[in-house]
Every structure is written in C-alpha cells, then in structure tokens.
Design a protein around this motif. Structure first.
Motif, PDB file in Angstrom:
ATOM      1  N   GLN A  67      12.953   2.285   0.095  1.00 37.67           N
ATOM      2  CA  GLN A  67      13.484   1.512  -1.031  1.00 37.67           C
ATOM      3  C   GLN A  67      12.361   0.755  -1.756  1.00 37.67           C
ATOM      4  O   GLN A  67      12.332   0.679  -2.973  1.00 37.67           O
ATOM      5  N   GLU A  68      11.403   0.239  -0.948  1.00 39.54           N
ATOM      6  CA  GLU A  68      10.322  -0.531  -1.597  1.00 39.54           C
ATOM      7  C   GLU A  68       9.384   0.363  -2.421  1.00 39.54           C
ATOM      8  O   GLU A  68       8.768  -0.093  -3.378  1.00 39.54           O
ATOM      9  N   ALA A 108      11.148   0.552  -5.570  1.00 44.62           N
ATOM     10  CA  ALA A 108      11.021  -0.736  -6.271  1.00 44.62           C
ATOM     11  C   ALA A 108       9.644  -0.854  -6.918  1.00 44.62           C
ATOM     12  O   ALA A 108       9.511  -1.368  -8.037  1.00 44.62           O
ATOM     13  N   MET A 151       8.077  -6.145  -7.260  1.00 42.11           N
ATOM     14  CA  MET A 151       6.655  -6.374  -6.965  1.00 42.11           C
ATOM     15  C   MET A 151       6.110  -7.494  -7.851  1.00 42.11           C
ATOM     16  O   MET A 151       6.471  -7.583  -9.011  1.00 42.11           O
TER      17      MET A 151
END
Ligand SMILES: NC(=O)C1=CN([C@@H]2O[C@H](COP(=O)(O)OP(=O)(O)OC[C@H]3O[C@@H](n4cnc5c(N)ncnc54)[C@H](OP(=O)(O)O)[C@@H]3O)[C@@H](O)[C@H]2O)C=CC1
Ligand SMILES: O=C(O)[C@@H]1CCC=N1
Length: 273
Positions: A145-146, A149, A1
C-alpha cells in the motif's frame, strides 16, 4: 509521503516519448527536482526537451535503473518485454517498476523481473502535461500500500490519480488514455462545423478548444451528471435541442460507447501478445 522524501526520490524513465515527457512535466510541477530524474532512449531525438527541463539523459537503460528508486517503463507495448529482460539483472528490492504500456499485464511484467519485484501498472493520459491528467494504477502482487501511496504522492500534480483493480486498467485506457483523442476529434469536428458555416478557421478552433475546456471544467466542478448540464443548456424549442437531435441521429452516443469498447478490447488484445 512528506514533501522532503518526494524531493529526494530518484526517478527514472525508460523511453523518452510523449507519455514519459507528460509524466515528467507533471512530476516536476510538484516537489521532484530535475536533478533527481534521469531518462533513457536509444536515439537523441526526444531527449532535448528533457534536457531543457534540467533532467539528465542517457542512452543506457541500465544507468537509469541503477541510479533510480522508481522507474517508469514508457516504451511501446511490444518493447516492454525486451526492455524488462535487458534491465532485469539490475532490478533490486529497492526498486519500484511502473509500467505505463497499454495492455501489458502485471503478470507479464512480474514474470520478466526478479522474483518479488515491486511492480505497478499505471495508465496515464497526455493532459499530465498541463497537470490535468486522469491516471489509474493497479499494484502488483509485491507492491505494498505504501508503494502505491508513494506513486500517488509523486504523481499528484499530474492530475486525478486513482487506484483500482487491474481489470479496470484496460477500461481506463479506452475511457481516458485514448479518450482524450476522442475528445480532440469532437473538438475538431465542432470547429469544422463552424468553418462550414463561414467562421474563420483559427477563431473556430480557438472557440472549440475553449468550449471543450469550459464544458469539462463545469462538469467536474459542478459534480452534476452530464445529462443534467445538457438539459440546462437546452431551451425548449431552441438551438441546442435541434443540434442534439442531429447528433443522436448521427449515432454519436453509440459511436462513442463503441470507441471506448474497441480501445478497451485492443488493450486486452495487446496484453495477450
Ligand atoms: N501517448 C499517450 O497518450 C499514452 C501512451 N501510453 C503508453 O506509453 C508508452 C509510450 O508511448 P508514447 O510515449 O506515446 O510513445 P513514443 O513513441 O512517443 O515514445 C517511445 C519512446 O520509447 C523509446 N524507446 C524505444 N526503444 C527503446 C528501448 N529499447 N529502450 C529505451 N527506450 C526505447 C523511444 O526512443 P526514441 O526517442 O529514440 O525514439 C521513445 O523515446 C506506450 O506503451 C503507450 O501504450 C499510455 C497512456 C497514454
Ligand atoms: O494509443 C495507445 O495505444 C496509447 C495508450 C492510450 C493512449 N495512447
């Protein structure tokens, strides 16, 4: 990010105890802004230190959920179910719910939240306070997954952040969540040994903590196996091998392995309740 997003994310904590404070301090040493964090607890006894960080505080868990994108649930394990039941109607698809409670499984968390909720199970440890935590997380069935993350990016200043299967979370609880307390016991015993031999207590504790810090830093930075470093300290026929022999006779290695095992089993047991 990207750091810009990091600084805009609204972060909530339900529970204002030691672990919430450790994570908040770690997060605030990154890009997160105190104005974007809100913490709730039923009493005011733990809220003052958050206010000192510039973080908003409330007694309303609902207020935290409604005003946050990512919410850490940092109450004692037996309170996770009542707290999730209480907040469930305010949890929407924009939320990421991160439970840090020992033992409490993702299945339990997901069951108590609306269908398709994004849940993550995180096991941190107290050295997040000084940006030297060791954190392991597992994503729930609807966490992408994000989402992982995003959490990783948010926590990166807390220390080492790893992702793994949920089965490893209880083990990490024994190894590291509880493991820090095992290290403190060892540090205390080192100092007490020196006091027994005649050194003043304050100096002995100061040297013991520096010894633990130095040993840990060298272990991490050298990348060497602990047995290799141990052999580098041992002069043949010297002091260290005599001390190590005494520790082996006292069963330190087996006791430490058993401590990790008991703490892991206890986390599993908490998860069955
Ligand atoms: N301490 C550690 O090293 C670690 C802890 N954990 C996990 O973190 C979690 C919290 O532990 P820890 O911080 O040590 O616990 P603490 O006892 O220090 O803090 C618990 C917090 O929960 C608050 N609380 C109690 N009931 C509610 C409620 N109904 N709604 C909102 N908040 C509530 C308490 O409020 P009040 O301030 O009013 O008392 C307190 O602020 C546990 O599940 C533990 O397993 C995980 C890894 C390491
Ligand atoms: O003792 C406990 O249950 C919590 C989890 C790991 C560290 N403290």
């Amino acid at each position: 990010m990207d750091p810009e997003m990091d600084s805009q994310l609204k972060i909530g904590f339900i529970g204002a105890g030691n672990m919430a404070f450790g994570i908040a301090k770690g997060i605030l040493s990154g890009n997160a802004l105190p104005a974007n964090i809100k913490v709730s607890a039923p009493s005011s006894r733990n809220l003052g230190r958050f206010q000192e960080l510039g973080v908003a505080v409330t007694h309303s868990n609902e207020e935290v959920v409604s005003g946050s994108d990512l919410v850490f649930v940092a109450v004692k394990p037996h309170l996770v179910a009542p707290v999730l039941t209480e907040i469930s109607e305010h949890v929407t698809e924009r939320h990421i719910i991160v439970s840090v409670a020992a033992g409490v499984t993702l299945a339990t968390v997901e069951e108590l939240l609306p269908e398709n909720s994004v849940a993550i199970r995180l096991m941190p440890n107290l050295p997040c306070l000084v940006q030297e935590g060791a954190l392991l997380f597992a994503r729930g069935s609807h966490a992408k997954q994000e989402d992982g993350a995003l959490l990783r990016s948010l926590l990166h200043r807390c220390g080492l952040v790893e992702e793994g299967p949920e089965a490893w979370i209880d083990i990490h609880t024994g190894l590291s969540g509880s493991g820090v307390a095992f290290v403190y016991l060892f540090a205390e015993a080192l100092a007490e040994g020196a006091v027994k031999m005649g050194m003043p207590s304050a100096l002995a504790h100061s040297i013991a903590s520096q010894t633990v810090l130095g040993a840990g830093k060298l272990l991490r930075e050298s990348g060497k196996h602990p047995a290799q470093l141990r052999s580098e300290v041992c002069t043949p026929g010297g002091t260290t091998i005599y001390g190590l022999h005494t520790l082996e006779q006292g069963g330190l290695r087996a006791a430490t392995m058993s401590a990790v095992e008991s703490a892991t089993e206890r986390a599993r047991e908490l998860g069955r309740k």
